[in-house]
Design an enzyme around this catalytic site. Structure first.
Site, PDB file in Angstrom:
ATOM      1  N   ASN A 109       0.821  -1.204   0.000  1.00 24.58           N
ATOM      2  CA  ASN A 109       0.000   0.000   0.000  1.00 24.58           C
ATOM      3  C   ASN A 109       0.862   1.264   0.000  1.00 24.58           C
ATOM      4  O   ASN A 109       1.979   1.275   0.531  1.00 24.58           O
ATOM      5  CB  ASN A 109      -0.915  -0.019   1.227  1.00 24.58           C
ATOM      6  CG  ASN A 109      -1.960   1.080   1.192  1.00 24.58           C
ATOM      7  OD1 ASN A 109      -1.729   2.180   1.668  1.00 24.58           O
ATOM      8  ND2 ASN A 109      -3.101   0.778   0.615  1.00 24.58           N
ATOM      9  N   SER A 110       0.317   2.325  -0.527  1.00 25.58           N
ATOM     10  CA  SER A 110       1.047   3.593  -0.611  1.00 25.58           C
ATOM     11  C   SER A 110       1.441   4.127   0.764  1.00 25.58           C
ATOM     12  O   SER A 110       2.411   4.881   0.890  1.00 25.58           O
ATOM     13  CB  SER A 110       0.200   4.637  -1.348  1.00 25.58           C
ATOM     14  OG  SER A 110      -1.024   4.863  -0.647  1.00 25.58           O
TER      15      SER A 110
END
Length: 344
Positions: A109-110
């Site tokens: 995930n970012s």
């Protein structure tokens, strides 16, 4: 979300508790200890993550997975600095900090990449295998190359349930590397953690007894409204030691007593809301079987939709169905996918 969770949130807002320490509201801290142990047992997590265990582990409610990951990254960073300065006293603190590096998958995930930015520590996004899974061999080579270049490996953030395809990194093989090379291993199970509660998904729990910390968002699978992210630590002292800032106005006579944590040491902010209340009311109202049924319903719906996709010649699967996620696309050019997405 669910109505019991909303009721709990309304009550917590009415009480107006700012529970940064036990003395501010014993119920706020003690109920959180209780529900985090409930949740750990419900998800069948290793016993050392329970407050009730003899060890230094325990659970805390963070606002989001982003906060939980950042706490793990910062704690691992500070522990690495302390350890390195003990073994290499000839290096200054700034020299040590300039050599730190962390790892994750290019499917993560970012928020993991953002944690590296906020922690001023590069996070190397390693290429996942063709099945979009990160394995130990890839991590080992990256670490060995970086050590040879004079860098100091700090933490690996693995993912159970990647954002793109809900792929599951190989925790056991990553743990083999992290244990050998003394690297903190954190697991971001923000979405897939709900599957831990089901025996048919028991494989997802493999290797969790070897990780240093993990997080799971109750606001994804547990019918608790945002924000509510559960985080467990094998050794909470490593976080407390990294974040501890004492002022006279924060002291109270019950400090340091066992089973009475001051959760301000476990998080980024000082103040904290009474999130445990909405978790407690949701669990008490819906029950363990009600929550398991909810997760199973999501999985069954995904399996049904996957059949629709496979039986329609216009579409194709991009990745295997996993929990409640089905990744599909129209056959042909990417333009077809873009048009369908816009129409949806």
């Amino acid at each position: 979300t669910s109505y019991p969770s909303i009721v709990g949130d309304m009550l917590a807002s009415g009480f107006g508790i700012i529970g940064f320490s036990w003395i501010c509201s014993p119920a706020c801290t003690e109920l959180e200890v209780v529900v985090m142990d409930w949740l750990a047992k419900f998800l069948k997590l290793p016993e050392h993550f329970l407050h009730a265990s003899d060890g230094p582990g325990g659970g805390v409610i963070q606002g989001s997975a982003s906060e939980a990951v950042l706490v793990a990254v910062l704690a691992a960073r500070e522990q690495a600095v302390i350890s390195c300065r003990e073994t290499h006293p000839e290096l200054s603190e700034s020299e040590v900090r300039g050599k730190l590096i962390a790892y994750s998958s290019d499917q993560s995930n970012s928020c993991i990449e953002k944690a590296g930015v906020l922690a001023a520590m590069p996070i190397k996004l390693l290429p996942a295998d063709e099945d979009l899974i990160l394995r130990g061999d890839t991590l080992r080579k990256a670490i060995e190359d970086d050590v040879a270049a004079g860098l100091i490996p700090v933490i690996c953030i693995a993912t159970l349930g990647t954002t793109g395809t809900c792929a599951y990194d190989d925790i056991d093989s990553l743990a083999d590397v992290c244990e050998t090379l003394k690297v903190w291993l954190h697991v971001d199970a923000a979405y897939a953690g709900g599957g831990f509660a089901l025996e048919e998904c028991a494989e997802l729990r493999r290797g969790l007894d070897r990780v240093d910390s993990l997080n799971f968002n109750l606001h994804k699978f547990m019918l608790v409204n945002f924000d509510c992210s559960a985080m467990w630590l094998r050794d909470a002292n490593k976080v407390v030691d990294s974040f501890n800032v004492d002022r006279i106005y924060l002291k109270h006579k019950h400090e340091g007593q066992s089973q009475i944590p001051d959760f301000r040491h476990w998080q980024i902010p000082l103040g904290r809301r009474f999130r445990a209340l909405k978790v407690w009311i949701t669990f008490r109202t819906l029950g363990a079987e009600g929550l398991r049924s909810h997760v199973r319903k999501h999985i069954a719906l995904a399996q049904q939709f996957e059949k629709f996709v496979k039986n329609d010649s216009r579409f194709e699967m991009v990745a295997p169905q996993a929990l409640g996620l089905v990744c599909f696309r129209p056959r042909g050019d990417n333009e077809n996918t873009a048009q369908l997405l816009q129409r949806l």
